[in-house]
Design a protein around this motif. Structure first.
Motif, PDB file in Angstrom:
ATOM      1  N   ALA A   1       9.494   5.466  -1.210  1.00 47.80           N
ATOM      2  CA  ALA A   1       9.372   4.018  -1.003  1.00 47.80           C
ATOM      3  C   ALA A   1       9.949   3.231  -2.181  1.00 47.80           C
ATOM      4  CB  ALA A   1       7.911   3.638  -0.781  1.00 47.80           C
ATOM      5  N   VAL A   2       9.685   3.713  -3.399  1.00 49.34           N
ATOM      6  CA  VAL A   2      10.158   3.018  -4.600  1.00 49.34           C
ATOM      7  C   VAL A   2      11.684   3.031  -4.644  1.00 49.34           C
ATOM      8  CG1 VAL A   2      10.123   3.052  -7.143  1.00 49.34           C
ATOM      9  CG2 VAL A   2       8.044   3.617  -5.851  1.00 49.34           C
ATOM     10  N   GLN A   3      12.250   4.207  -4.410  1.00 52.14           N
ATOM     11  CA  GLN A   3      13.708   4.366  -4.416  1.00 52.14           C
ATOM     12  C   GLN A   3      14.352   3.509  -3.326  1.00 52.14           C
ATOM     13  OE1 GLN A   3      15.824   8.304  -3.611  1.00 52.14           O
ATOM     14  NE2 GLN A   3      15.372   8.371  -5.786  1.00 52.14           N
ATOM     15  N   ASP A   4      13.778   3.550  -2.135  1.00 52.49           N
ATOM     16  CA  ASP A   4      14.298   2.744  -1.019  1.00 52.49           C
ATOM     17  C   ASP A   4      14.319   1.258  -1.369  1.00 52.49           C
ATOM     18  OD1 ASP A   4      14.840   4.778   0.724  1.00 52.49           O
ATOM     19  OD2 ASP A   4      13.054   4.503   1.986  1.00 52.49           O
ATOM     20  N   LEU A   5      13.208   0.775  -1.918  1.00 50.28           N
ATOM     21  CA  LEU A   5      13.101  -0.657  -2.207  1.00 50.28           C
ATOM     22  C   LEU A   5      14.076  -1.081  -3.299  1.00 50.28           C
ATOM     23  CD1 LEU A   5       9.228  -1.060  -2.011  1.00 50.28           C
ATOM     24  CD2 LEU A   5      10.886  -2.099  -0.455  1.00 50.28           C
ATOM     25  N   ILE A   6      14.158  -0.295  -4.366  1.00 52.89           N
ATOM     26  CA  ILE A   6      15.059  -0.653  -5.469  1.00 52.89           C
ATOM     27  C   ILE A   6      16.513  -0.620  -5.003  1.00 52.89           C
ATOM     28  CG2 ILE A   6      15.934   0.137  -7.720  1.00 52.89           C
ATOM     29  CD1 ILE A   6      12.947   0.640  -8.473  1.00 52.89           C
ATOM     30  N   GLN A   7      16.863   0.404  -4.216  1.00 48.73           N
ATOM     31  CA  GLN A   7      18.246   0.490  -3.727  1.00 48.73           C
ATOM     32  C   GLN A   7      18.551  -0.589  -2.694  1.00 48.73           C
ATOM     33  OE1 GLN A   7      19.027   4.535  -2.523  1.00 48.73           O
ATOM     34  NE2 GLN A   7      19.040   5.258  -4.628  1.00 48.73           N
ATOM     35  N   ALA A   8      17.566  -0.883  -1.841  1.00 48.24           N
ATOM     36  CA  ALA A   8      17.785  -1.917  -0.817  1.00 48.24           C
ATOM     37  C   ALA A   8      17.999  -3.282  -1.466  1.00 48.24           C
ATOM     38  CB  ALA A   8      16.606  -1.966   0.153  1.00 48.24           C
ATOM     39  N   LEU A   9      17.333  -3.502  -2.580  1.00 49.46           N
ATOM     40  CA  LEU A   9      17.532  -4.773  -3.283  1.00 49.46           C
ATOM     41  C   LEU A   9      18.894  -4.783  -3.970  1.00 49.46           C
ATOM     42  CD1 LEU A   9      16.683  -7.509  -4.427  1.00 49.46           C
ATOM     43  CD2 LEU A   9      15.431  -6.314  -6.214  1.00 49.46           C
ATOM     44  N   LYS A  10      19.198  -3.704  -4.667  1.00 48.55           N
ATOM     45  CA  LYS A  10      20.428  -3.621  -5.457  1.00 48.55           C
ATOM     46  C   LYS A  10      21.686  -3.640  -4.585  1.00 48.55           C
ATOM     47  CE  LYS A  10      21.045  -1.102  -9.759  1.00 48.55           C
ATOM     48  NZ  LYS A  10      20.477   0.024 -10.477  1.00 48.55           N
ATOM     49  N   TYR A  11      21.666  -2.870  -3.498  1.00 49.04           N
ATOM     50  CA  TYR A  11      22.891  -2.716  -2.708  1.00 49.04           C
ATOM     51  C   TYR A  11      22.924  -3.527  -1.418  1.00 49.04           C
ATOM     52  CZ  TYR A  11      23.196   1.082  -6.047  1.00 49.04           C
ATOM     53  OH  TYR A  11      23.200   1.801  -7.218  1.00 49.04           O
ATOM     54  N   ASP A  12      21.749  -3.906  -0.906  1.00 49.99           N
ATOM     55  CA  ASP A  12      21.736  -4.651   0.359  1.00 49.99           C
ATOM     56  C   ASP A  12      21.145  -6.045   0.184  1.00 49.99           C
ATOM     57  OD1 ASP A  12      22.379  -2.034   1.348  1.00 49.99           O
ATOM     58  OD2 ASP A  12      20.236  -1.598   1.507  1.00 49.99           O
ATOM     59  N   ARG A  13      20.730  -6.353  -1.019  1.00 51.57           N
ATOM     60  CA  ARG A  13      20.095  -7.647  -1.343  1.00 51.57           C
ATOM     61  C   ARG A  13      18.949  -7.971  -0.381  1.00 51.57           C
ATOM     62  NH1 ARG A  13      23.245 -12.828  -3.852  1.00 51.57           N
ATOM     63  NH2 ARG A  13      21.391 -13.693  -4.822  1.00 51.57           N
ATOM     64  N   ALA A  14      18.136  -6.972  -0.106  1.00 48.01           N
ATOM     65  CA  ALA A  14      17.043  -7.126   0.857  1.00 48.01           C
ATOM     66  C   ALA A  14      15.904  -7.944   0.259  1.00 48.01           C
ATOM     67  CB  ALA A  14      16.536  -5.751   1.272  1.00 48.01           C
ATOM     68  N   GLU A  15      15.606  -9.078   0.921  1.00 50.19           N
ATOM     69  CA  GLU A  15      14.558  -9.976   0.417  1.00 50.19           C
ATOM     70  C   GLU A  15      13.167  -9.351   0.464  1.00 50.19           C
ATOM     71  OE1 GLU A  15      14.386 -14.165   1.755  1.00 50.19           O
ATOM     72  OE2 GLU A  15      16.541 -14.093   1.291  1.00 50.19           O
TER      73      GLU A  15
ATOM     74  N   SER B   1       0.816  -1.223   0.000  1.00 48.42           N
ATOM     75  CA  SER B   1       0.000   0.000   0.000  1.00 48.42           C
ATOM     76  C   SER B   1       0.849   1.273   0.000  1.00 48.42           C
ATOM     77  CB  SER B   1      -0.957   0.005   1.197  1.00 48.42           C
ATOM     78  OG  SER B   1      -0.205  -0.111   2.382  1.00 48.42           O
ATOM     79  N   ASP B   2       2.153   1.138   0.279  1.00 48.54           N
ATOM     80  CA  ASP B   2       3.041   2.309   0.235  1.00 48.54           C
ATOM     81  C   ASP B   2       3.510   2.611  -1.186  1.00 48.54           C
ATOM     82  OD1 ASP B   2       3.320   3.014   3.077  1.00 48.54           O
ATOM     83  OD2 ASP B   2       4.183   1.005   3.235  1.00 48.54           O
ATOM     84  N   LEU B   3       3.204   1.712  -2.113  1.00 52.73           N
ATOM     85  CA  LEU B   3       3.656   1.906  -3.486  1.00 52.73           C
ATOM     86  C   LEU B   3       2.524   2.434  -4.353  1.00 52.73           C
ATOM     87  CD1 LEU B   3       5.707  -1.382  -3.989  1.00 52.73           C
ATOM     88  CD2 LEU B   3       6.584   0.877  -3.430  1.00 52.73           C
TER      89      LEU B   3
END
Length: 198
Positions: A39-53, A13-15
């Motif tokens: 939220a979009v930027q956080d999620l994309i960066q967290a996946l790319k740089y922190d490999r956040a599941e 719901s945040d997207l």
């Protein structure tokens, strides 16, 4: 990392998912979200740089919603099987990062998107044959010159299918357009999709 902690709080719901079509150098690209949204930027960066599941799961959820409708509409006028293909990274970038973030998102999709029920996933359909500069570091003109002929088709099994070619973020559309070139040249029908537009 602060970003990793922050994204744990996010839910779908945040997207703000608002599919939009962009015309880029003769290619039509659909984007689902705006990269400037926090939220979009956080999620994309967290996946790319922190490999956040958690980021991969949420982005897959956002993608699934759109792709499900897109597949239904494609199937209503064509019997072609549908194949999801991530824009590939060059082998050197893949070694450096350890994974292709778009592939991680596609792997997090529900089973019916990967097992042929709705579509199938073909990560190796395209390869990036030339290491290119990271697009984020370049100006618009440099971006357009950076990627020509950087991709090639590896899987004959996608002939006769409709390919949905997927990237995480698109700016000028140069990468997606070039990745689609081998498909266009072999007459494979395709649509271009990016999670976010920067």
């Amino acid at each position: 990392k602060e970003r990793v902690i922050r994204i744990e709080e996010y839910s779908i719901s945040d997207l703000e998912i608002e599919p939009q079509e962009h015309e880029s150098c003769g290619a039509r690209i659909t984007t689902l979200m705006e990269y400037r949204e926090r939220a979009v930027q956080d999620l994309i960066q967290a996946l790319k740089y922190d490999r956040a599941e958690h980021a991969a799961q949420l982005l897959a959820e956002a993608l699934a919603e759109y792709v499900r409708e897109e597949i239904a509409s494609l199937k209503s006028f064509s019997a072609k099987p549908i194949v999801l293909v991530p824009v590939p990274l060059h082998a050197s970038r893949l070694r450096e990062r350890g994974f292709n973030q778009v592939e991680v998102i596609l792997n997090a999709l529900p089973k019916e998107f990967k097992d042929g029920t709705l579509s199938r996933l073909e990560s190796g359909a395209l390869v990036r044959t030339r290491a290119t500069e990271q697009q984020t570091r370049l100006s618009r003109t440099e971006r357009l010159k950076n990627v020509p002929n950087a991709f090639e088709l590896r899987l004959e099994s996608i002939r006769g299918a409709h390919v949905i070619l997927i990237d995480d973020v698109t700016t000028t559309g140069a990468t997606l357009r070039e990745a689609a070139r081998p498909l266009a040249e072999t007459g494979i029908s395709h649509s271009l999709l990016a999670l976010a537009h920067a």
